[in-house]
Motif scaffolding. Sequence first.
Motif, PDB file in Angstrom:
ATOM      1  N   LEU A 124       0.858  -1.184   0.000  1.00  0.00           N
ATOM      2  CA  LEU A 124       0.000   0.000   0.000  1.00  0.00           C
ATOM      3  C   LEU A 124       0.896   1.235   0.000  1.00  0.00           C
ATOM      4  O   LEU A 124       1.712   1.404   0.914  1.00  0.00           O
ATOM      5  CB  LEU A 124      -0.925   0.010   1.215  1.00  0.00           C
ATOM      6  CG  LEU A 124      -2.017   1.096   1.222  1.00  0.00           C
ATOM      7  CD1 LEU A 124      -3.231   0.636   2.048  1.00  0.00           C
ATOM      8  CD2 LEU A 124      -1.514   2.423   1.777  1.00  0.00           C
ATOM      9  N   MET A 125       0.733   2.091  -1.022  1.00  0.00           N
ATOM     10  CA  MET A 125       1.555   3.293  -1.137  1.00  0.00           C
ATOM     11  C   MET A 125       0.700   4.523  -0.896  1.00  0.00           C
ATOM     12  O   MET A 125      -0.342   4.703  -1.523  1.00  0.00           O
ATOM     13  CB  MET A 125       2.210   3.370  -2.525  1.00  0.00           C
ATOM     14  CG  MET A 125       3.152   4.562  -2.677  1.00  0.00           C
ATOM     15  SD  MET A 125       4.235   4.457  -4.145  1.00  0.00           S
ATOM     16  CE  MET A 125       3.027   4.650  -5.464  1.00  0.00           C
ATOM     17  N   ALA A 126       1.163   5.386   0.027  1.00  0.00           N
ATOM     18  CA  ALA A 126       0.481   6.639   0.360  1.00  0.00           C
ATOM     19  C   ALA A 126       1.397   7.808   0.015  1.00  0.00           C
ATOM     20  O   ALA A 126       2.619   7.654  -0.031  1.00  0.00           O
ATOM     21  CB  ALA A 126       0.111   6.661   1.839  1.00  0.00           C
ATOM     22  N   PRO A 127       0.838   9.003  -0.208  1.00  0.00           N
ATOM     23  CA  PRO A 127       1.650  10.126  -0.684  1.00  0.00           C
ATOM     24  C   PRO A 127       2.525  10.788   0.372  1.00  0.00           C
ATOM     25  O   PRO A 127       3.477  11.473   0.029  1.00  0.00           O
ATOM     26  CB  PRO A 127       0.613  11.111  -1.227  1.00  0.00           C
ATOM     27  CG  PRO A 127      -0.635  10.801  -0.465  1.00  0.00           C
ATOM     28  CD  PRO A 127      -0.597   9.328  -0.219  1.00  0.00           C
ATOM     29  N   ALA A 187       0.890   7.377   5.493  1.00  0.00           N
ATOM     30  CA  ALA A 187       1.416   6.006   5.496  1.00  0.00           C
ATOM     31  C   ALA A 187       1.430   5.442   6.919  1.00  0.00           C
ATOM     32  O   ALA A 187       1.048   4.282   7.156  1.00  0.00           O
ATOM     33  CB  ALA A 187       2.816   5.979   4.891  1.00  0.00           C
ATOM     34  N   GLU A 188       1.848   6.260   7.888  1.00  0.00           N
ATOM     35  CA  GLU A 188       1.898   5.810   9.281  1.00  0.00           C
ATOM     36  C   GLU A 188       0.502   5.532   9.820  1.00  0.00           C
ATOM     37  O   GLU A 188       0.281   4.564  10.561  1.00  0.00           O
ATOM     38  CB  GLU A 188       2.604   6.864  10.132  1.00  0.00           C
ATOM     39  CG  GLU A 188       4.104   6.942   9.848  1.00  0.00           C
ATOM     40  CD  GLU A 188       4.730   8.232  10.320  1.00  0.00           C
ATOM     41  OE1 GLU A 188       4.004   9.068  10.924  1.00  0.00           O
ATOM     42  OE2 GLU A 188       5.935   8.422  10.073  1.00  0.00           O
ATOM     43  N   THR A 245       9.261   3.931   5.038  1.00  0.00           N
ATOM     44  CA  THR A 245       9.218   5.320   4.572  1.00  0.00           C
ATOM     45  C   THR A 245      10.650   5.828   4.455  1.00  0.00           C
ATOM     46  O   THR A 245      11.607   5.100   4.726  1.00  0.00           O
ATOM     47  CB  THR A 245       8.443   6.220   5.556  1.00  0.00           C
ATOM     48  OG1 THR A 245       9.202   6.360   6.762  1.00  0.00           O
ATOM     49  CG2 THR A 245       7.071   5.657   5.865  1.00  0.00           C
ATOM     50  N   GLY A 246      10.790   7.093   4.087  1.00  0.00           N
ATOM     51  CA  GLY A 246      12.115   7.689   4.006  1.00  0.00           C
ATOM     52  C   GLY A 246      12.801   7.756   5.354  1.00  0.00           C
ATOM     53  O   GLY A 246      14.030   7.882   5.429  1.00  0.00           O
ATOM     54  N   THR A 253       5.587   4.967   1.616  1.00  0.00           N
ATOM     55  CA  THR A 253       5.498   6.125   0.722  1.00  0.00           C
ATOM     56  C   THR A 253       6.146   5.758  -0.609  1.00  0.00           C
ATOM     57  O   THR A 253       6.233   4.580  -0.963  1.00  0.00           O
ATOM     58  CB  THR A 253       6.227   7.323   1.353  1.00  0.00           C
ATOM     59  OG1 THR A 253       7.587   6.940   1.622  1.00  0.00           O
ATOM     60  CG2 THR A 253       5.562   7.747   2.657  1.00  0.00           C
ATOM     61  N   HIS A 254       6.651   6.779  -1.327  1.00  0.00           N
ATOM     62  CA  HIS A 254       7.360   6.523  -2.581  1.00  0.00           C
ATOM     63  C   HIS A 254       8.562   5.602  -2.381  1.00  0.00           C
ATOM     64  O   HIS A 254       9.093   5.063  -3.351  1.00  0.00           O
ATOM     65  CB  HIS A 254       7.860   7.841  -3.190  1.00  0.00           C
ATOM     66  CG  HIS A 254       6.766   8.787  -3.534  1.00  0.00           C
ATOM     67  ND1 HIS A 254       6.122   9.550  -2.588  1.00  0.00           N
ATOM     68  CD2 HIS A 254       6.202   9.107  -4.725  1.00  0.00           C
ATOM     69  CE1 HIS A 254       5.202  10.297  -3.178  1.00  0.00           C
ATOM     70  NE2 HIS A 254       5.230  10.054  -4.466  1.00  0.00           N
TER      71      HIS A 254
END
Length: 677
Positions: free
Chosen positions: A308-311, A316-317, A338-339, A364-365
């Motif tokens: 699942l990818m969120a912006p 995302a959390e 995430t980053g 995320t990305h």
Amino acid sequence: MKDLFSVDIQFLKGVGPKRAQLYQKLGVDSVGSLLQYYPRSYIDLHDTVPLSAAPFDSPCAVQGRVVRKLPVARLSGGRTLYKVLCTNYEQDFAVTFFNTPYPYGQLVEGEDYIFYGKFGGTFTGRQVGSPLFIPAGQPHDVLPVYPLTKGLTSKEISRSVAVAIDAFLAQLADPLPSWVRTQYDLCHIGFAVQNIHLPQSPQAAQLARRRLIFEELLVLQLGMALLKQRTRRRTDYRLIPPDLAPFTAALPYQLTGAQRRCIGEILTDLQRPQPMSRLLQGDVGSGKTVVAAAGVYAAAQNGAQSALMAPTEILAEQHYQTLNTLLQPLGITVALLTGSTKGAAKKALLADLAAGKIDLLVGTHALISQNVTFSKLALVVTDEQHRFGVKQRGALGEKGQYPHMLVMSATPIPRTLALIIYGDLDISVLDEKPAGRREIETFAVDFGKFRRAVAFAEKQIRAGGQVYVVCPLIEDSGSELKDAATAQQQIQQLLPHRRVGLLHGRMRPKEKEAVMAAFKQKQLDLLVSTTVIEVGVDVPDANLIIVQNAERFGLSALHQLRGRVGRSDRQSYCILISDAQGETAKKRLDAMCRTSDGFALANFDLELRGPGDFFGSAQHGLPKLKIADLLQDRMVLAQTGTVCRQLLDADPQLRQNPLLRAEVGRLFSQVGQQGLN
């Protein structure tokens, strides 16, 4: 025939390296892209007015003779003023240019010109700044006006276009089949290109424009249809629907009818040999996450992985916390990437993912990074799809062998437009909110009632609620707009006994997490924030949101903000504060007070702003259109939809229409490998 997109723009006379760099800023690097760089408007040179009739608040065309060019004046701040005195034989006027010697040098004393611009000054001393101008009596009656970059004039673009048309017009092959042009009364591509740039008349420009709009919308729909054809490929992950009883039994609430319907559509797709490509569209609070969770559960029961990818990291959390709470008791392993995931923790996570020990990876990305490897990726979910492009969605899909794709969006989009924007997807709509949710009462007031709004906030806090206050700016910028830092201090002074927090996008991720965690745990009574809370944590006790300078936000953003409250059975409120007097702003705020139906608001917002502003800066994932407008050209959109189906029924891969396929490839040049290949 030469491919004009392979001919460098510097091939044209007068376009040297420096000017070529200016063209590249406009996205023009070849002769082909120059010919597709269309004017944004035209000046009808027959439509000149006497200087005495020139309006003060809008541009117009005035004919005049250059009487005298004044010496160049050096001003403070390094600026240079170029001034020319002119007359229209009834009245004199001044033409001024700042820091642009080229147009000043083009004007010749004693010659007549048509000047186009906004004529200000006074009735006795008119002047126009930086006007467009052409010699009076030139052969073309209509002057094109191009979108510009600093250092490049509309006249220079016209000159380059004229050279290109003179050299290459005869080589233009028409990508539209002759039967399409005949059936819809469309001109040839050669006529269209010549008259969109150098129109013989306003009527000729209109014919050219209609033809080019038709072609662009047809190419768009052909591309979306070809993207959708990927669902005809076979996936490695044809899943057997599991018994959902353990999943539904673990839920702390009953599924709505809409949720059950959408889950059924997804499970049906997962059984097919072709990969699912589905949009799950639902208003704020309609329960999209649990529907996606059902798909993840189905994949895990088949021994497969999901992503699942969120912006944003915040969203995302939140998804990770929600899905881990829901799925972990069912034996499904959920991880977050995430980053901010670093070092040994990241290395261990990636190793477990590649070994198949992680069932669902939320992130995320960072999910599309090269070193992220799945063992058996069967389902890909992207949230807030309007913030991703087709390329990013495709890149995540490339982590598996044509996995099933589910796209979620909380931005309500009118269905007719959604069919185009998400033309490569089937659509499921959650049109029912969970039981027990009350209507959010919404009010619009002026800033004179701000203290009353704060007093109302105090009343809600005493009753056990929590409050958001949203501002358009982070800190004081000297403008009239409210900023979060000042608002926090002001509210803390008005409510000294309350705990008032501050949240904004410049804070470090850990700082934002700490503030949001404190608010969710009721360690803060009131949170002053920028729009970062639009996709923030879910706080059930938050039942009042106050939006300052509400006129600065579009309806879609306001509706998303309002959705931060009303997440429980507690009565919730939204107060929109604005002193704006503009008609559009008043209409938006009135619409917010009238309805909480996101789809109704989306239609209204679309009518007010058009699809470009509706989706924001290139965030909706569509290829950028050069001349067509999805809202204004809806009738043509319907026509091209019919032609698209006719063409693909007869020629599914456009092999018999190579010029059309080449145009599709150009428009969709940025999609992923799972796109048009």
